[in-house]
Design a protein around this motif. Structure first.
Motif, short mmCIF file in Angstrom:
data_model
loop_
_atom_site.label_atom_id
_atom_site.label_comp_id
_atom_site.label_asym_id
_atom_site.label_seq_id
_atom_site.Cartn_x
_atom_site.Cartn_y
_atom_site.Cartn_z
N ILE A 112 0.83 -1.21 0.00
CA ILE A 112 0.00 0.00 0.00
C ILE A 112 0.86 1.26 0.00
N LEU A 113 1.96 1.25 0.73
CA LEU A 113 2.87 2.40 0.69
C LEU A 113 3.39 2.61 -0.74
N SER A 114 3.75 1.52 -1.41
CA SER A 114 4.21 1.63 -2.80
C SER A 114 3.09 2.15 -3.71
N ARG A 115 1.88 1.69 -3.48
CA ARG A 115 0.74 2.15 -4.27
C ARG A 115 0.48 3.64 -4.03
N PHE A 116 0.56 4.07 -2.78
CA PHE A 116 0.40 5.49 -2.47
C PHE A 116 1.47 6.32 -3.18
N ALA A 117 2.70 5.79 -3.22
CA ALA A 117 3.80 6.51 -3.87
C ALA A 117 3.57 6.61 -5.37
N ARG A 118 3.15 5.52 -5.99
CA ARG A 118 2.89 5.53 -7.43
C ARG A 118 1.74 6.48 -7.79
N SER A 119 0.78 6.61 -6.87
CA SER A 119 -0.38 7.48 -7.11
C SER A 119 -0.10 8.94 -6.79
#
Length: 212
Positions: free
Chosen positions: A180-187
């Motif tokens: 989720i942290l990676s997803r937040f970063a990509r978004s």
């Protein structure tokens, strides 16, 4: 573990109303079931309070950061264990002296009252978070809370804890936290530095929307 705390207290220089304890990463301050002879205020670093389940799982109740007061119990024993997240300095106050301390020092009385109310509010928020929020909502809530508690500008901060600690606090797996942290970063919601605990909040409004 209470014996080890007493040893630290005997060696520590006396302070105005308490004694300073220095802990290294992973060192325990007190264990669940220990006599609640002292309560504490964090000078630097972070303390995690937690319970170990019968199957070995760990539930982190709270992270206590600089200035926080913790360890005041309604009964005679500690209900959680507490240990250092990294290198930590705390001041230990004898519980038996609490009445005298708050009578002699109105500012300290106000600190204890504020800390007690704040700890209650955080415990209530944590109960809601564990019971009703999605994984994304949990992590957004956690990041916003840490930003408010750690960072002066609320936009960039270094987390004192590892992702496994975050997972055990939010009731998630470490894989879910990382994903989720990676997803937040990509978004574009946050900024992550490789191999670092540094967090930048890029879209606070979106995170607040998840936190609602």
């Amino acid at each position: 573990m209470q014996v080890r705390t007493a040893i630290h207290l005997n060696r520590a220089p006396a302070m105005a109303a308490g004694a300073q304890i220095v802990l290294r990463k992973g060192e325990q301050l007190f264990d669940e079931g220990d006599e609640a002879e002292f309560f504490y205020q964090v000078v630097s670093g972070a303390i995690r309070s937690y319970k170990l389940m019968s199957d070995g799982r760990r539930q982190i109740d709270a992270f206590h950061l600089r200035g926080d007061i913790f360890g005041l119990e309604a009964g005679g024993e500690h209900r959680f264990s507490a240990e250092a997240v990294g290198d930590v300095s705390v001041v230990a106050y004898r519980r038996s002296r609490l009445e005298a301390l708050i009578q002699d020092d109105p500012a300290f009385r106000d600190k204890v009252m504020t800390a007690t109310l704040r700890n209650l509010a955080r415990a209530q928020a944590h109960m809601l978070l564990l019971g009703r929020k999605t994984a994304e909502e949990k992590i957004a809530t956690f990041l916003l809370d840490m930003a408010e508690r750690i960072s002066k500008d609320d936009e960039h901060f270094d987390l004192p804890m590892q992702r496994c600690d975050i997972a055990d606090h939010l009731g998630l797996t470490i894989e879910t936290v990382s994903r989720i942290l990676s997803r937040f970063a990509r978004s574009g919601l946050i900024r992550l530095l490789p191999a670092s605990r540094s967090i930048g909040l890029c879209n606070r409004m979106a995170l607040q929307g998840l936190n609602a």
